[in-house]
Design an enzyme around this catalytic site. Structure first.
Site, mmCIF file in Angstrom:
data_model
loop_
_atom_site.group_PDB
_atom_site.id
_atom_site.type_symbol
_atom_site.label_atom_id
_atom_site.label_comp_id
_atom_site.label_asym_id
_atom_site.label_seq_id
_atom_site.Cartn_x
_atom_site.Cartn_y
_atom_site.Cartn_z
ATOM 1 N N TYR A 1 24.117 -96.006 -23.941
ATOM 2 C CA TYR A 1 24.339 -94.750 -24.672
ATOM 3 C C TYR A 1 23.014 -94.034 -24.948
ATOM 4 O O TYR A 1 22.878 -92.822 -24.709
ATOM 5 C CB TYR A 1 25.051 -95.087 -25.986
ATOM 6 C CG TYR A 1 25.587 -93.938 -26.786
ATOM 7 C CD1 TYR A 1 26.796 -93.327 -26.457
ATOM 8 C CD2 TYR A 1 24.914 -93.483 -27.915
ATOM 9 C CE1 TYR A 1 27.307 -92.291 -27.228
ATOM 10 C CE2 TYR A 1 25.421 -92.446 -28.689
ATOM 11 C CZ TYR A 1 26.613 -91.855 -28.341
ATOM 12 O OH TYR A 1 27.118 -90.832 -29.102
ATOM 13 N N LYS B 1 22.011 -90.367 -23.527
ATOM 14 C CA LYS B 1 21.735 -89.237 -24.424
ATOM 15 C C LYS B 1 20.260 -88.829 -24.348
ATOM 16 O O LYS B 1 19.926 -87.648 -24.469
ATOM 17 C CB LYS B 1 22.120 -89.592 -25.866
ATOM 18 C CG LYS B 1 23.609 -89.885 -26.079
ATOM 19 C CD LYS B 1 24.524 -88.709 -25.766
ATOM 20 C CE LYS B 1 25.928 -88.920 -26.321
ATOM 21 N NZ LYS B 1 26.885 -87.891 -25.854
HETATM 22 N N1 LIG Z 1 31.685 -89.626 -33.595
HETATM 23 C C1 LIG Z 1 30.399 -89.779 -33.780
HETATM 24 O O1 LIG Z 1 29.974 -90.375 -34.789
HETATM 25 C C2 LIG Z 1 29.411 -89.227 -32.789
HETATM 26 C C3 LIG Z 1 28.067 -89.270 -33.135
HETATM 27 C C4 LIG Z 1 27.134 -88.762 -32.248
HETATM 28 C C5 LIG Z 1 27.526 -88.211 -31.047
HETATM 29 N N2 LIG Z 1 28.842 -88.180 -30.732
HETATM 30 C C6 LIG Z 1 29.213 -87.595 -29.438
HETATM 31 O O2 LIG Z 1 30.215 -86.641 -29.636
HETATM 32 C C7 LIG Z 1 30.976 -86.511 -28.432
HETATM 33 C C8 LIG Z 1 32.452 -86.546 -28.799
HETATM 34 O O3 LIG Z 1 32.751 -87.812 -29.365
HETATM 35 P P1 LIG Z 1 33.911 -88.025 -30.436
HETATM 36 O O4 LIG Z 1 33.328 -88.722 -31.587
HETATM 37 O O5 LIG Z 1 34.641 -86.766 -30.628
HETATM 38 O O6 LIG Z 1 34.787 -89.109 -29.655
HETATM 39 P P2 LIG Z 1 36.282 -89.080 -29.137
HETATM 40 O O7 LIG Z 1 36.488 -90.407 -28.516
HETATM 41 O O8 LIG Z 1 37.184 -88.649 -30.232
HETATM 42 O O9 LIG Z 1 36.272 -87.942 -28.018
HETATM 43 C C9 LIG Z 1 35.649 -88.095 -26.785
HETATM 44 C C10 LIG Z 1 36.575 -87.601 -25.718
HETATM 45 O O10 LIG Z 1 35.921 -87.643 -24.448
HETATM 46 C C11 LIG Z 1 36.901 -87.940 -23.490
HETATM 47 N N3 LIG Z 1 36.340 -88.509 -22.268
HETATM 48 C C12 LIG Z 1 35.883 -89.776 -22.075
HETATM 49 N N4 LIG Z 1 35.494 -89.941 -20.808
HETATM 50 C C13 LIG Z 1 35.728 -88.761 -20.174
HETATM 51 C C14 LIG Z 1 35.574 -88.324 -18.858
HETATM 52 N N5 LIG Z 1 35.074 -89.123 -17.881
HETATM 53 N N6 LIG Z 1 35.932 -87.048 -18.556
HETATM 54 C C15 LIG Z 1 36.434 -86.223 -19.509
HETATM 55 N N7 LIG Z 1 36.606 -86.597 -20.777
HETATM 56 C C16 LIG Z 1 36.272 -87.854 -21.106
HETATM 57 C C17 LIG Z 1 37.842 -88.920 -24.167
HETATM 58 O O11 LIG Z 1 39.110 -88.921 -23.548
HETATM 59 C C18 LIG Z 1 37.846 -88.442 -25.594
HETATM 60 O O12 LIG Z 1 38.960 -87.667 -25.881
HETATM 61 C C19 LIG Z 1 30.532 -87.649 -27.518
HETATM 62 O O13 LIG Z 1 29.671 -87.152 -26.534
HETATM 63 C C20 LIG Z 1 29.790 -88.582 -28.450
HETATM 64 O O14 LIG Z 1 28.792 -89.313 -27.787
HETATM 65 C C21 LIG Z 1 29.802 -88.679 -31.569
#
Ligand SMILES: NC(=O)c1ccc[n+]([C@@H]2O[C@H](COP(=O)([O-])OP(=O)(O)OC[C@H]3O[C@@H](n4cnc5c(N)ncnc54)[C@H](O)[C@@H]3O)[C@@H](O)[C@H]2O)c1
Length: 255
Positions: free
Chosen positions: A155, A159
């Site tokens: 990860y 990133k």
């Molecule tokens: N939730 C947190 O605490 C957090 C913190 C920092 C960064 N992020 C980043 O935020 C973004 C969204 O994460 P989230 O927390 O909403 O998670 P989430 O799991 O709710 O949403 C992520 C979505 O991405 C989709 N996905 C996965 N692989 C895929 C692919 N190959 N093609 C298309 N879609 C795909 C999944 O189906 C899922 O719906 C991510 O990039 C994550 O790294 C999240």
């Protein structure tokens, strides 16, 4: 850019992507809700975007697959015209194992989704665009782009690589009126953080590390995406905006 824009959001069936889609919907934008697989077909987000005042369609897309990205953009533009705003939120969580135990499929799946996915969607967004057609790209990165965590080499590497992709793209596309920025969330309550959502004791322990003493909400990230896509952010490009309640400032614990 006036509202009524075509806004394409990847990972929009869930979490931060869904919140971004709804926030743009509330402005009256036309939102393309990209979803990954049939177990969540994006229809819930589409309904919420419409309820908020926008238009929306759901389109299936695997962001790590070139043909899938090309087809999704073609479908989006067929429905709503040229994409003006791209929000890249698709992502998967870290494998949670040290490098010495990490398998090649674990490593590759992360790189395909969180880094190659951002490359493919960004490339399609900027390519073949009419001259001087403004646009905004917002990548949902993470504080783990620079604040590393054991068990998260996949990860953190994805990133971290995304940072350099964003910054390179920002200088390449600035003359074309396309702004490229990153949002770096800390702990946000989404399905990716399902343990924190389901286990109050675990959540409390994690929140004790956050100066603001709470996890963030997806809609708080959505509001930031809306700002970065707006004319109020007209001089911001190549920036990485942290949204973490102060969490990433706590790196010197134990020093
Ligand atoms: N939730 C947190 O605490 C957090 C913190 C920092 C960064 N992020 C980043 O935020 C973004 C969204 O994460 P989230 O927390 O909403 O998670 P989430 O799991 O709710 O949403 C992520 C979505 O991405 C989709 N996905 C996965 N692989 C895929 C692919 N190959 N093609 C298309 N879609 C795909 C999944 O189906 C899922 O719906 C991510 O990039 C994550 O790294 C999240």
């Amino acid at each position: 850019m006036a509202n009524g824009r075509c806004v394409l959001v990847s990972g929009a069936e869930s979490g931060i992507g869904a919140a971004c889609a709804i926030a743009f919907g509330a402005l009256g934008d036309k939102v393309v809700v990209l979803f990954h697989d049939a177990h969540n077909d994006g229809s819930d987000t589409v309904a919420k975007v419409k309820a908020a005042g926008g238009e929306a369609i759901a389109v299936q897309c695997n962001v790590g697959d070139e043909a899938s990205v090309e087809a999704a953009f073609a479908e989006a533009e067929q429905a709503f015209g040229l994409v003006s705003v791209l929000v890249n939120s698709a992502g998967i969580n870290m494998a949670g194992v040290p490098v010495r135990q990490m398998t090649m499929p674990q490593w590759q799946r992360m790189l395909d989704t969180d880094l190659t996915g951002a490359f493919l969607t960004s490339r399609r967004f900027v390519r073949d665009r009419p001259a001087n057609m403004p646009g905004a790209i917002i990548h949902i990165s993470s504080i783990h782009a620079y604040a590393v965590r054991a068990g998260g080499a996949d990860y953190c590497a994805a990133k971290g690589g995304l940072t350099n992709l964003i910054e390179t793209l920002a200088i390449e596309e600035a003359p074309n009126g396309i702004r490229v920025n990153a949002i770096e969330p800390g702990m946000i309550l989404t399905p990716m953080n399902k343990r924190a959502s389901a286990d109050p004791a675990y959540r409390k322990t994690m929140e004790q590390n956050i100066p603001m003493d709470r996890a963030g909400r997806p809609d708080e990230v959505g509001d930031l995406a809306v700002f970065l896509a707006s004319d109020k952010a007209s001089y911001i490009t190549g920036a990485r905006i942290v949204i973490d309640g102060g969490l990433s400032l706590m790196q010197a614990l134990g020093a």
